[in-house]
Scaffold this motif. Structure first.
Motif, PDB file in Angstrom:
ATOM      1  N   PHE A  41       0.864  -1.178   0.000  1.00  0.00           N
ATOM      2  CA  PHE A  41       0.000   0.000   0.000  1.00  0.00           C
ATOM      3  C   PHE A  41       0.902   1.230   0.000  1.00  0.00           C
ATOM      4  O   PHE A  41       1.278   1.727   1.065  1.00  0.00           O
ATOM      5  CB  PHE A  41      -0.877   0.045   1.256  1.00  0.00           C
ATOM      6  CG  PHE A  41      -1.870  -1.065   1.433  1.00  0.00           C
ATOM      7  CD1 PHE A  41      -1.509  -2.397   1.310  1.00  0.00           C
ATOM      8  CD2 PHE A  41      -3.176  -0.786   1.780  1.00  0.00           C
ATOM      9  CE1 PHE A  41      -2.433  -3.413   1.506  1.00  0.00           C
ATOM     10  CE2 PHE A  41      -4.108  -1.795   1.992  1.00  0.00           C
ATOM     11  CZ  PHE A  41      -3.731  -3.118   1.843  1.00  0.00           C
ATOM     12  N   THR A  63      -0.637   0.632  -5.790  1.00  0.00           N
ATOM     13  CA  THR A  63      -0.837  -0.681  -5.182  1.00  0.00           C
ATOM     14  C   THR A  63      -0.013  -1.694  -5.951  1.00  0.00           C
ATOM     15  O   THR A  63      -0.196  -1.847  -7.160  1.00  0.00           O
ATOM     16  CB  THR A  63      -2.319  -1.102  -5.233  1.00  0.00           C
ATOM     17  OG1 THR A  63      -3.114  -0.080  -4.646  1.00  0.00           O
ATOM     18  CG2 THR A  63      -2.536  -2.410  -4.499  1.00  0.00           C
ATOM     19  N   PHE A  93      -6.261   0.861  -1.906  1.00  0.00           N
ATOM     20  CA  PHE A  93      -5.129   0.343  -1.131  1.00  0.00           C
ATOM     21  C   PHE A  93      -3.860   1.132  -1.452  1.00  0.00           C
ATOM     22  O   PHE A  93      -2.870   0.582  -1.945  1.00  0.00           O
ATOM     23  CB  PHE A  93      -4.954  -1.159  -1.412  1.00  0.00           C
ATOM     24  CG  PHE A  93      -6.247  -1.915  -1.322  1.00  0.00           C
ATOM     25  CD1 PHE A  93      -6.955  -1.964  -0.125  1.00  0.00           C
ATOM     26  CD2 PHE A  93      -6.782  -2.540  -2.434  1.00  0.00           C
ATOM     27  CE1 PHE A  93      -8.171  -2.627  -0.050  1.00  0.00           C
ATOM     28  CE2 PHE A  93      -8.001  -3.202  -2.362  1.00  0.00           C
ATOM     29  CZ  PHE A  93      -8.695  -3.247  -1.161  1.00  0.00           C
TER      30      PHE A  93
END
Length: 467
Positions: free
Chosen positions: A291, A295, A340
């Motif tokens: 993260f 991503t 993320f």
């Protein structure tokens, strides 16, 4: 809610900061349940072919054309195919199923902006061929190769890691880190690749100053690399195509030459993330997710090897809500990169009621949220709880396509107490919605030492020494 004929299912665990989140895994499972209950399910098969002959299969069923909800067939297949393209990779898609759907899929990759993006980046730039959709009466045989990765610790080595907001380098002697440094940089929109070259060389020289000699250099970086050549990388997204071909493609060969051609290997940062997890945990069947600015994903199989899959999970869909946030590069909706990464933290600031200077960059916004977490601010905690819930549904989705037993998370967003909140949220999702997966999949987060040095040691271990 409906997405082009595909029924969207609300999660049992609601997200206070994103009440309209529609997990891909729930929509797909609902569609498959509908198909199974229909009179005549239609079998379909997808095979993604790479230039080296590797072929991966995915098989499913869709509704017959006579079904009133058959319009959902295309959305179901297109969303899955996007995940397959960015996780497995390939330039030729063999489709076994109704000819009309093969024609529609070919038109999607030819005529839509997102389809053309996938065609250009995955097929043309990664595999050197335009994307093809071939209607097949029978899929070609499946063929998947795997390669041992790294784990060479002997000698004096440099490991580096190139991210979107910082670059790291470490000096390693027989597996022990004797120096490491993190340097802030801003590579994304630099038009002159000399910026990237000078930055990488600067980090390598600083690490080398702490070694009696340099036996090997290994690196991890966002993007796809083949034989140390840059195929595609977001780090160089600001470089014009002609300059990319002339200077960037062979940049790491140029860097290796500057270091007297010592054993040198650069690989996708996601793969090195998974390797670092496998080395530290002593476990395989591991998916590593970083993260960071974006991503990154990587996968180590049951034998401890990497496969020919590309695992570029930033662009894989996780949210089927057609009004979900869109990725700025591909233009697609609901992609992992918006859930993320630092981008997600920045996106959730307003719903969480946290006000920051709009001029701040994403790294600074993340630091602000992390400082609030240290103060036990409930608004910041809600951001991490939301990311954790997202992640649980994402892992349940990916478990339909990967053989998973372990999931490792790391990257700047997971630093501090927020990382544990993310894991707790993901674990709760599996226990609540997917108990069969909760018994099978374990989540891991590195300790502070592993966070600081694990990626560098794993990267440094990539090249084998001669002899």
């Amino acid at each position: 809610m409906n997405n082009n004929g595909l029924a969207l299912v609300a999660p049992r665990i609601t997200l206070a900061l994103d009440p309209y989140f529609c997990p891909a895994v729930l929509a797909n499972r609902a569609f498959r349940s509908l198909v199974r209950s229909s009179d005549n399910p239609v079998p379909v098969g997808l095979a993604l072919e790479q230039t080296d002959g590797n072929v991966s299969h995915f098989k499913s069923e869709i509704l017959p054309d006579s079904h009133p909800q058959a319009v959902g067939n295309f959305t179901y297949l297109e969303r899955i195919l996007r995940l397959l393209l960015w996780s497995r990779g390939g330039f030729r898609i063999h489709f076994e199923g109704p000819p009309a759907l093969a024609t529609k899929l070919a038109a999607y990759y030819r005529d839509t902006a997102t389809g053309r993006f996938d065609s250009n980046i995955v097929a043309e730039r990664m595999f050197d061929h335009p994307l093809e959709v071939v209607h097949a009466r029978e899929l070609p045989a499946e063929r998947n190769s795997a390669t041992a990765l790294g784990r060479h610790l002997e000698g004096c080595r440099i490991g580096f890691d190139l991210g979107g907001s910082d670059r790291k380098a470490a000096a390693v002697i027989d597996g022990k880190v004797v120096f490491s440094e993190e340097t802030v940089w801003d590579p994304y929109f630099q038009t002159d690749p000399q910026y990237h070259f000078d930055g990488i060389m600067d980090s390598l020289k600083k690490a080398a100053a702490h070694l009696p000699r340099v036996d090997a250099i290994g690196g991890s970086a966002a993007g796809i690399y083949l034989n140390n050549r840059v195929k595609v990388s977001s780090l160089f997204r600001g470089v014009p195509p002609d300059v990319f071909n002339g200077r960037v493609r062979d940049m790491f060969l140029e860097i290796r030459k500057a270091w007297r051609n010592v054993p040198f290997q650069v690989m996708n940062d996601g793969e090195v993330t998974a390797l670092a997890g496998s080395m530290s945990l002593g476990k395989n069947r591991i998916l590593g997710i970083s993260f960071g600015t974006s991503t990154a994903g990587g996968y180590v199989n049951a034998e401890g090897n990497i496969t020919s899959w590309i695992n570029e999970l930033a662009f894989a869909p996780v949210d089927y809500n057609p009004n979900a946030p869109r990725d700025e590069w591909s233009g697609d909706y609901g992609c992992n990169v918006q859930y993320f990464s630092q981008q997600c933290v920045g996106r959730l600031l307003a719903p969480a009621g946290i006000e920051v200077d709009a001029k701040l960059g994403l790294p600074e916004k993340l630091k602000h949220v992390q400082s609030l977490m240290q103060q036990a601010d409930p608004r910041a905690r809600k951001i991490y709880e939301t990311i954790g819930t997202y992640f649980g549904y994402a892992i349940a989705h990916l478990a339909d396509y990967y053989d998973l037993e372990n999931v490792l998370i790391l990257g700047r967003v997971t630093s501090g107490p927020g990382g544990e909140v993310i894991i707790a949220g993901a674990t709760e999702v599996l226990k609540t919605e997917f108990p069969e997966l909760a018994e099978k999949i374990a989540f891991h987060i590195p300790d502070e030492k592993q966070k600081r040095h694990g990626q560098a040691v794993a990267a440094a271990s990539l090249p084998a020494l001669p002899g």
